[in-house]
Scaffold this motif. Structure first.
Motif, PDB file in Angstrom:
ATOM      1  N   THR A  31      37.066  46.111  51.284  1.00 40.57           N
ATOM      2  CA  THR A  31      38.218  45.607  50.524  1.00 40.57           C
ATOM      3  C   THR A  31      37.903  44.316  49.766  1.00 40.57           C
ATOM      4  O   THR A  31      38.766  43.797  49.060  1.00 40.57           O
ATOM      5  CB  THR A  31      39.415  45.369  51.457  1.00 40.57           C
ATOM      6  OG1 THR A  31      39.018  44.497  52.531  1.00 40.57           O
ATOM      7  CG2 THR A  31      39.915  46.676  52.034  1.00 40.57           C
TER       8      THR A  31
ATOM      9  N   VAL B  24      30.005  46.215  37.324  1.00 40.71           N
ATOM     10  CA  VAL B  24      29.978  46.013  38.782  1.00 40.71           C
ATOM     11  C   VAL B  24      28.617  46.453  39.304  1.00 40.71           C
ATOM     12  O   VAL B  24      28.134  47.550  38.978  1.00 40.71           O
ATOM     13  CB  VAL B  24      31.093  46.818  39.479  1.00 40.71           C
ATOM     14  CG1 VAL B  24      30.979  46.689  41.000  1.00 40.71           C
ATOM     15  CG2 VAL B  24      32.462  46.346  39.008  1.00 40.71           C
TER      16      VAL B  24
ATOM     17  N   THR C 151      29.896  51.202  36.958  1.00 39.12           N
ATOM     18  CA  THR C 151      29.432  50.706  38.256  1.00 39.12           C
ATOM     19  C   THR C 151      28.004  51.196  38.492  1.00 39.12           C
ATOM     20  O   THR C 151      27.719  52.381  38.344  1.00 39.12           O
ATOM     21  CB  THR C 151      30.345  51.204  39.393  1.00 39.12           C
ATOM     22  OG1 THR C 151      31.680  50.745  39.155  1.00 39.12           O
ATOM     23  CG2 THR C 151      29.863  50.698  40.738  1.00 39.12           C
TER      24      THR C 151
ATOM     25  N   LEU D  77      36.631  43.157  46.843  1.00 41.79           N
ATOM     26  CA  LEU D  77      36.292  43.784  45.562  1.00 41.79           C
ATOM     27  C   LEU D  77      35.982  42.791  44.449  1.00 41.79           C
ATOM     28  O   LEU D  77      35.518  43.197  43.383  1.00 41.79           O
ATOM     29  CB  LEU D  77      37.442  44.703  45.113  1.00 41.79           C
ATOM     30  CG  LEU D  77      37.833  45.822  46.080  1.00 41.79           C
ATOM     31  CD1 LEU D  77      38.982  46.634  45.494  1.00 41.79           C
ATOM     32  CD2 LEU D  77      36.649  46.720  46.382  1.00 41.79           C
ATOM     33  N   HIS D  78      36.230  41.517  44.673  1.00 42.47           N
ATOM     34  CA  HIS D  78      36.069  40.548  43.590  1.00 42.47           C
ATOM     35  C   HIS D  78      35.056  39.472  43.975  1.00 42.47           C
ATOM     36  O   HIS D  78      34.949  39.090  45.143  1.00 42.47           O
ATOM     37  CB  HIS D  78      37.413  39.901  43.247  1.00 42.47           C
ATOM     38  CG  HIS D  78      38.455  40.878  42.799  1.00 42.47           C
ATOM     39  ND1 HIS D  78      38.464  41.435  41.546  1.00 42.47           N
ATOM     40  CD2 HIS D  78      39.521  41.407  43.463  1.00 42.47           C
ATOM     41  CE1 HIS D  78      39.490  42.262  41.438  1.00 42.47           C
ATOM     42  NE2 HIS D  78      40.149  42.272  42.593  1.00 42.47           N
TER      43      HIS D  78
ATOM     44  N   SER E 139      41.510  52.198  43.791  1.00 46.68           N
ATOM     45  CA  SER E 139      42.490  51.136  43.563  1.00 46.68           C
ATOM     46  C   SER E 139      42.602  50.757  42.093  1.00 46.68           C
ATOM     47  O   SER E 139      43.452  49.929  41.735  1.00 46.68           O
ATOM     48  CB  SER E 139      42.103  49.895  44.379  1.00 46.68           C
ATOM     49  OG  SER E 139      42.032  50.198  45.754  1.00 46.68           O
ATOM     50  N   GLY E 140      41.723  51.311  41.263  1.00 43.43           N
ATOM     51  CA  GLY E 140      41.757  50.989  39.849  1.00 43.43           C
ATOM     52  C   GLY E 140      41.036  49.711  39.481  1.00 43.43           C
ATOM     53  O   GLY E 140      41.076  49.272  38.326  1.00 43.43           O
ATOM     54  N   VAL E 141      40.355  49.079  40.438  1.00 49.85           N
ATOM     55  CA  VAL E 141      39.624  47.840  40.169  1.00 49.85           C
ATOM     56  C   VAL E 141      38.271  48.139  39.528  1.00 49.85           C
ATOM     57  O   VAL E 141      37.820  47.412  38.640  1.00 49.85           O
ATOM     58  CB  VAL E 141      39.449  47.032  41.466  1.00 49.85           C
ATOM     59  CG1 VAL E 141      38.640  45.757  41.208  1.00 49.85           C
ATOM     60  CG2 VAL E 141      40.804  46.685  42.066  1.00 49.85           C
ATOM     61  N   PHE E 142      37.587  49.196  39.993  1.00 45.84           N
ATOM     62  CA  PHE E 142      36.285  49.579  39.451  1.00 45.84           C
ATOM     63  C   PHE E 142      36.438  50.778  38.524  1.00 45.84           C
ATOM     64  O   PHE E 142      37.168  51.731  38.838  1.00 45.84           O
ATOM     65  CB  PHE E 142      35.308  49.969  40.566  1.00 45.84           C
ATOM     66  CG  PHE E 142      34.957  48.866  41.532  1.00 45.84           C
ATOM     67  CD1 PHE E 142      35.252  47.542  41.254  1.00 45.84           C
ATOM     68  CD2 PHE E 142      34.312  49.171  42.726  1.00 45.84           C
ATOM     69  CE1 PHE E 142      34.926  46.533  42.155  1.00 45.84           C
ATOM     70  CE2 PHE E 142      33.979  48.174  43.627  1.00 45.84           C
ATOM     71  CZ  PHE E 142      34.293  46.850  43.347  1.00 45.84           C
ATOM     72  N   ASP E 143      35.740  50.721  37.399  1.00 49.24           N
ATOM     73  CA  ASP E 143      35.555  51.898  36.553  1.00 49.24           C
ATOM     74  C   ASP E 143      34.275  52.568  37.034  1.00 49.24           C
ATOM     75  O   ASP E 143      33.201  51.955  36.965  1.00 49.24           O
ATOM     76  CB  ASP E 143      35.431  51.480  35.090  1.00 49.24           C
ATOM     77  CG  ASP E 143      35.240  52.672  34.155  1.00 49.24           C
ATOM     78  OD1 ASP E 143      34.879  53.769  34.641  1.00 49.24           O
ATOM     79  OD2 ASP E 143      35.413  52.496  32.940  1.00 49.24           O
TER      80      ASP E 143
ATOM     81  N   ASP F   8      30.162  39.819  39.471  1.00 48.63           N
ATOM     82  CA  ASP F   8      30.622  41.074  40.084  1.00 48.63           C
ATOM     83  C   ASP F   8      29.457  41.743  40.816  1.00 48.63           C
ATOM     84  O   ASP F   8      28.956  42.794  40.416  1.00 48.63           O
ATOM     85  CB  ASP F   8      31.191  42.006  39.014  1.00 48.63           C
ATOM     86  CG  ASP F   8      32.429  41.427  38.356  1.00 48.63           C
ATOM     87  OD1 ASP F   8      33.256  40.854  39.088  1.00 48.63           O
ATOM     88  OD2 ASP F   8      32.554  41.532  37.132  1.00 48.63           O
TER      89      ASP F   8
ATOM     90  N   GLY G 140      37.331  50.714  45.553  1.00 43.19           N
ATOM     91  CA  GLY G 140      37.503  50.021  44.285  1.00 43.19           C
ATOM     92  C   GLY G 140      37.911  50.953  43.165  1.00 43.19           C
ATOM     93  O   GLY G 140      38.760  50.609  42.329  1.00 43.19           O
TER      94      GLY G 140
END
Length: 705
Positions: free
Chosen positions: A20, A219, A58, A22-23, A50-54, A245, A47
């Motif tokens: 969790t 990322v 990555t 992610l940042h 949750s929409g945080v990572f594309d 990142d 990630g």
């Protein structure tokens, strides 16, 4: 794709914290067997969900094609597509091929696939005589120089403290290195290290290309971060730019490739570089029993204590103390064998016992310090009728029956696209039956059994994938096989594994035999410096932590039957158990119990640590060979100078006068009278009469000075 909550389900608190986070920069310190790959693949999946990572932006980096393929498989099982999981070289080569026309122009040079072949030509042209084994060592040395960012003109200075390939000096290696680089340029060729070096140069000097790469990959996740080289880390910095990142995962206690340029300093210094980094420690060991974890922890704890005792030893961060999450298992077995043949026979006998108890052959491994040790174990296993596979031998996907099987499955996939799940597995069995496969293994050994094992591995893979992926099809199986063939990620083959300790990194088995654990092999004889010995200790730690349930540690007294029994168990074994107690298993004429003193005899102990002394040399000096000496170096040097003069005058070898062990004992005890001197083992009446007064006068002079 699974929901974020579903992805986190089943993770322990530390793994969940890693998944969790992610940042910003994240550093995961993950001990052996603690689920690091699970943690980072779930982090990527979480990630993405949750929409945080594309996923398409990555990039997950690791060090072997097999590990990258395993990561891609796990991500697919989590429903994540589009993430690039590659080795550093694979990712760099892909980018270099794409940007070469724009950055350099023209056609990209061809890759050197075999350094040894090119080095042979260069050495011949320079009138240097070197055999093929030496050329392999020289190729490795050039690779070390390049990944450590040392050009030919700076190599000799940079390599002053390195052990050179036999018969070579840093200057001559530098000449060959220069000739190799010139030969590549003349033929318009580059090697795999050049791929990284050239890409570093392009990203450093071409801002538009660097911006394009940084826009593509936002990322980064780096597995086995303790194994990065300075060159790889420089490239990673350029990929990142001014962003943070980055998630890294590693364990400094598993750094075993420093000879290739790998260094754990980037991992150990991560917090210094990123003071605000999220730090997570994974210490719950899900792989090994408490007995095995205890042995591993003790081995590393002793290293830390040795560093405190001896300030010349390298200092490392405090090792991760693992906590086993498995039920209690059998005690670690220590076995002393008379010679190498007896050791191999004992191991084969123990393996047969494990097989009889239901342990699959594929879950048993014999791990060796050097590949040259394998012959005795191959012979013993063959004689016992036990199948085995050499890791690093013929590649699985190069076997004829495997190639034929994949071709047949590819043809079947075109005609059976509607089959899913269990029906796919049955179709695989039907297809491979045309090549002689059956659910029952053949009673014969040899080639027939090996062929069956290969086909059975394909069936097992289909069964495994059908159980983990919804709507699994034959087309997906063929795609998986093609990807695995490219990465040489072979499915499990039934048979005992024989492998070197280095090649066992990243693998695990129910039962592991660590063999040949004698001084000279573990640590290896050419490990001269404290740093090199410490790496040998970490190598043994890696070997120990490959085992889940059964761990056997063996050593021999002599190389061959009837040979002189002058070998001693590794100092690392005493770190695990100072008395070498543990549980001992014996086989007739093979494993021998530790020798016990005669009734009434006095046991000699080390004056430094109090442990029993076993060898004659130890009893002479009164201390273990790995305990710090208590003598004055100046006194010992004076004694050796005196011995050299006497030996030269008498025209005899120096050891005939006094051995090194005897001189060390004299220097430590500093006898002042003939009565005290004769008590030193190795002196005796005749040598006392001949050399006693000279030695006492010398000692008196050094003490007075």
């Amino acid at each position: 794709m699974s929901t974020p909550d579903e992805i986190l389900r089943g993770l322990d608190p530390e793994q969940r914290k890693a998944a969790t986070a992610l940042h910003g920069p994240v550093c995961i310190l993950a001990g052996a067997g603690t689920g690091k790959t699970r943690a980072i693949t779930h982090r990527i999946a979480y990630g993405v969900a949750s929409g945080v990572f594309d996923p398409h932006r990555t990039l997950a980096l690791t060090f072997t094609a097999r590990a990258a393929a395993e990561m891609r498989t796990r991500l697919r099982d989590l429903g994540v597509d589009g993430v690039q999981a590659r080795t550093f070289h694979s990712a760099a080569l892909r980018q270099l091929q794409y940007f070469w026309p724009q950055a350099v122009g023209g056609q990209m040079p061809t890759l050197v696939e075999n350094k040894v072949r090119l080095l042979t030509e260069v050495a011949h042209r320079m009138r240097m005589t070197v055999d093929r084994a030496g050329l392999r060592d020289l190729a490795g040395e050039i690779e070390w120089a390049k990944v450590s960012l040392h050009a030919p003109e700076g190599y000799a200075e940079a390599a002053r403290a390195r052990e050179m390939p036999a018969g070579w000096t840093a200057t001559t290696v530098a000449r060959l290195y220069t000739g190799y680089e010139e030969a590549k340029t003349a033929r318009n060729m580059i090697d795999f290290e050049d791929v990284l070096l050239i890409l570093v140069g392009i990203l450093s000097t071409e801002p538009k290309i660097a911006a394009t790469v940084r826009e593509q990959y936002r990322v980064f996740v780096v597995d086995e971060y303790q194994d990065v080289s300075p060159l790889q880390h420089r490239l990673l910095d350029l990929w990142l730019g001014d962003r943070q990142d980055l998630c890294v995962v590693g364990d400094s206690s598993q750094t075993i490739y420093s000879f290739t340029g790998a260094t754990s300093r980037f991992l150990t210094g991560f917090r210094d570089r990123y003071p605000e980094a999220t730090m997570v420690k994974l210490v719950r060991d899900y792989r090994s029993s408490p007995q095995i974890v205890g042995a591993a922890n003790t081995l590393l704890a002793e290293r830390t204590q040795a560093g405190v005792r001896d300030r010349s030893l390298p200092f490392w961060p405090e090792p991760l103390a693992l906590s086993s999450q498995r039920p209690s298992g059998p005690d670690v077995v220590f076995a002393e064998c008379q010679d190498d043949e007896a050791e191999a026979g004992w191991v084969a006998q123990r393996i047969q016992g494990l097989l009889d108890d239901g342990v699959p052959a594929a879950e048993i491994a014999v791990l060796l310090r050097t590949n040259g040790q394998s012959e005795a174990f191959e012979t013993a296993l063959s004689a016992a009728g036990i199948g085995y596979q050499l890791r690093g031998g013929e590649r699985f996907f190069s076997r004829r029956e495997v190639r034929e099987g994949v071709l047949q499955l590819r043809a079947a996939a075109r005609e059976a696209q509607d089959l899913v799940g269990a029906d796919v597995v049955q179709r695989v069995r039907d297809v491979l039956s045309s090549l002689g496969y059956s659910d029952t293994p053949p009673s014969a050994s040899g080639a027939a059994r090996e062929r069956w094992e290969s086909l059975h591995a394909l069936v097992n893979l289909a069964d495994q994938l059908a159980g983990t992926r919804e709507d699994f099809t034959l087309v997906q199986l063929v795609a998986e096989l093609d990807e695995r063939a490219q990465a040489q990620h072979a499915p499990t083959v039934q048979g005992v594994t024989l492998a070197s300790l280095h090649s066992a990194k990243g693998l695990e088995w129910d039962a592991v035999f660590l063999v040949g654990l004698s001084e000279g092999l573990m640590p290896i004889s050419f490990a001269d410096t404290p740093a090199e010995v410490d790496e040998e200790r970490r190598l043994l730690y890696v070997g120990i932590t490959r085992a889940r349930q059964h761990l056997h540690l063996t050593w021999t007294l002599a190389r061959s039957g009837g040979g002189r029994a002058n070998r001693r168990p590794s100092r690392f074994l005493r770190a695990i158990d100072p008395t070498l107690g543990g549980t001992r298993e014996h086989a007739p004429a093979a494993a021998m119990p530790a020798r016990r003193p005669r009734r009434g005899a006095t046991v000699a102990v080390c004056r430094t640590c109090g442990r029993p002394l076993e060898t004659g040399a130890e009893r002479k000096t009164g201390r273990c060979v790995d305990c710090p000496a208590l003598y004055d170096e100046g006194v010992l040097d004076a004694l050796k100078d005196w011995r050299s003069r006497v030996a030269k005058t008498d025209k005899v070898p120096a050891f005939v006068v006094f051995t090194d062990a005897t001189l060390e004992a004299i220097a430590e005890t500093m006898p002042a009278t003939p009565a005290e001197l004769i008590k030193v083992k190795g002196v005796g009446k005749s040598k006392l009469d001949r050399f006693g007064q000279d030695v006492l006068d010398l000692l008196h002079g050094t003490s007075a000075a």
